[in-house]
Write a protein that holds these residues in place. Structure first.
Motif, mmCIF file in Angstrom:
data_model
loop_
_atom_site.group_PDB
_atom_site.id
_atom_site.type_symbol
_atom_site.label_atom_id
_atom_site.label_comp_id
_atom_site.label_asym_id
_atom_site.label_seq_id
_atom_site.Cartn_x
_atom_site.Cartn_y
_atom_site.Cartn_z
ATOM 1 N N GLY A 168 36.535 34.748 39.583
ATOM 2 C CA GLY A 168 36.860 36.158 39.771
ATOM 3 C C GLY A 168 35.663 37.069 39.606
ATOM 4 O O GLY A 168 35.458 38.002 40.404
ATOM 5 N N SER A 169 34.838 36.813 38.591
ATOM 6 C CA SER A 169 33.686 37.685 38.349
ATOM 7 C C SER A 169 32.610 37.498 39.401
ATOM 8 O O SER A 169 31.864 38.434 39.707
ATOM 9 N N ASN A 170 32.514 36.295 39.976
ATOM 10 C CA ASN A 170 31.489 36.056 40.988
ATOM 11 C C ASN A 170 31.913 36.501 42.381
ATOM 12 O O ASN A 170 31.096 37.014 43.147
ATOM 13 N N ARG A 171 33.179 36.350 42.711
ATOM 14 C CA ARG A 171 33.622 36.756 44.052
ATOM 15 C C ARG A 171 33.844 38.266 44.148
ATOM 16 O O ARG A 171 33.809 38.830 45.249
ATOM 17 N N GLY A 172 34.103 38.896 43.020
ATOM 18 C CA GLY A 172 34.239 40.337 43.028
ATOM 19 C C GLY A 172 35.579 40.818 43.572
ATOM 20 O O GLY A 172 36.511 40.038 43.788
ATOM 21 N N PRO A 173 35.690 42.124 43.847
ATOM 22 C CA PRO A 173 36.983 42.696 44.232
ATOM 23 C C PRO A 173 37.386 42.464 45.675
ATOM 24 O O PRO A 173 38.573 42.535 46.009
ATOM 25 N N GLY A 174 36.428 42.199 46.559
ATOM 26 C CA GLY A 174 36.747 42.109 47.980
ATOM 27 C C GLY A 174 37.826 41.098 48.304
ATOM 28 O O GLY A 174 38.858 41.430 48.911
ATOM 29 N N ALA A 185 25.576 32.496 41.205
ATOM 30 C CA ALA A 185 26.735 31.902 41.874
ATOM 31 C C ALA A 185 26.724 30.390 41.752
ATOM 32 O O ALA A 185 27.764 29.756 41.500
ATOM 33 N N HIS A 212 37.966 33.202 35.316
ATOM 34 C CA HIS A 212 36.927 34.194 35.001
ATOM 35 C C HIS A 212 35.672 33.966 35.841
ATOM 36 O O HIS A 212 35.121 34.921 36.425
#
Length: 342
Positions: free
Chosen positions: A294-300, A233, A291
């Motif tokens: 988005g990839s680090n925070r994830g879907p939540g 992160a 990118h």
């Protein structure tokens, strides 16, 4: 800044944002007038608050700048038959197969007939700067009153998840009076055309700053709850920082060159090639930040954090005004001819 506070309060409310536009048009600097960096900072700041708000205000400011440029170069020909200072404006210059807008001379004036695609918020705007095909086979820009009875705005089938409050549809014109701005070829040939394209890039970059701030805020909130960010992160945040900083510095340097007259004055280097570099560089930075975050925070957060999810969707659509490899190919053609700084 009070104006930015007003933007934050009006976010999501298009009529309220359009009500702010005339004030910005009267008080914000025009590109090339000595404070281009201030203008781009303001545009980026609006986009960092709400991407869609920048998508509302930027075309208005571009239109006001176009009118000012035309008035300076053609003072006897740009008197408008309506109140330009207290109205909301768009800029409609897109072309599409099956849609063609014609400008025909009618006595001492011009009438527009035909269709124009990709006219964002046309049904809610007062006026527009619009390009049309002319009698001599070229294209020119015109100022037009969108409230004229000969103007019909289609209700677009706008299914986008990003910029949902900014629908773009086709507008039909039937013998609508218009004021010529500068003559055939002037709109696309003036330096301000490139400057306006760079101003849009400032909005894209501001949106990415907002996304990165969301990321940093989320990491700080996690740390405050006992979840320190891991190396992955932190690496993502560090890369986002240097990516944004490099693009911000590039924009600031270019704004300075616009104002001191050095942009486009060097041998073999045009203003348009620099606009393509700016737009391509910023678009790549925006895509990378989207990118990384988005990839680090994830879907939540995408599922449950409405401001963040909106910002991500709005920015992903807005930055697609850059045409990727096709715009790079145009820059490549210019580079092949020696239109480059290296």
């Amino acid at each position: 800044m009070p104006f930015l506070e007003s933007v934050a309060a009006a976010a999501g409310d298009v009529p309220a944002l359009l009500a702010l536009a005339p004030e910005a048009g009267r008080t914000w600097p025009h590109p090339g007038d000595g404070q281009t960096v201030v203008l781009w900072e303001l545009l980026a700041s609006v986009a960092a608050i709400d991407v869609a708000a920048a998508r509302v205000l930027e075309p208005h400011l571009d239109a006001v700048a176009i009118l000012a440029q035309a008035a300076r170069e053609f003072p006897a020909d740009t008197t408008l038959p309506f109140d330009a200072a207290n109205t909301s404006w768009g800029v409609f210059a897109a072309e599409a197969p099956g849609a063609r807008l014609e400008a025909r001379s009618a006595g001492a004036g011009t009438l527009l007939s035909g269709s124009k695609p990709w006219c964002s918020l046309a049904a809610q705007l007062d006026c527009a700067v619009i390009t049309a095909h002319t009698d001599d086979g070229g294209r020119a820009a015109f100022a037009v009153d969108l409230r004229h009875p000969g103007v019909a705005c289609e209700e677009p089938a706008w299914i986008a998840r990003g910029l949902r409050e900014i629908p773009s549809g086709t507008v039909h014109f039937d013998q609508v009076p218009a004021t010529l701005l500068g003559g055939t070829g002037w709109y696309h040939g003036r330096p301000g055309f490139a400057w306006g394209g760079m101003g849009v890039a400032a909005c894209w970059l501001g949106g990415a700053v907002g996304v990165a701030r969301d990321f940093r805020t989320g990491l700080l909130a996690g740390a405050g709850a006992g979840r320190e960010p891991d190396q992955v992160a932190l690496a993502a945040l560090g890369e986002a920082d240097r990516t944004l900083t490099a693009s911000l510095q590039y924009l600031a340097r270019t704004a300075g060159r616009i104002d001191d007259g050095s942009l486009g004055s060097g041998a073999g280097q045009s203003t348009w090639s620099e606009a393509q570099r700016i737009r391509g560089t910023v678009a790549a930075a925006v895509e990378r930040v989207l990118h990384l975050v988005g990839s680090n925070r994830g879907p939540g957060p995408l599922a449950f954090d409405e401001p963040y999810a909106k910002r991500m969707a709005d920015l992903a659509l807005y930055v697609r005004q850059h045409h990727g490899a096709r715009d790079d190919a145009q820059l490549g053609r210019l580079t092949l001819k020696g239109d480059c700084p290296w």
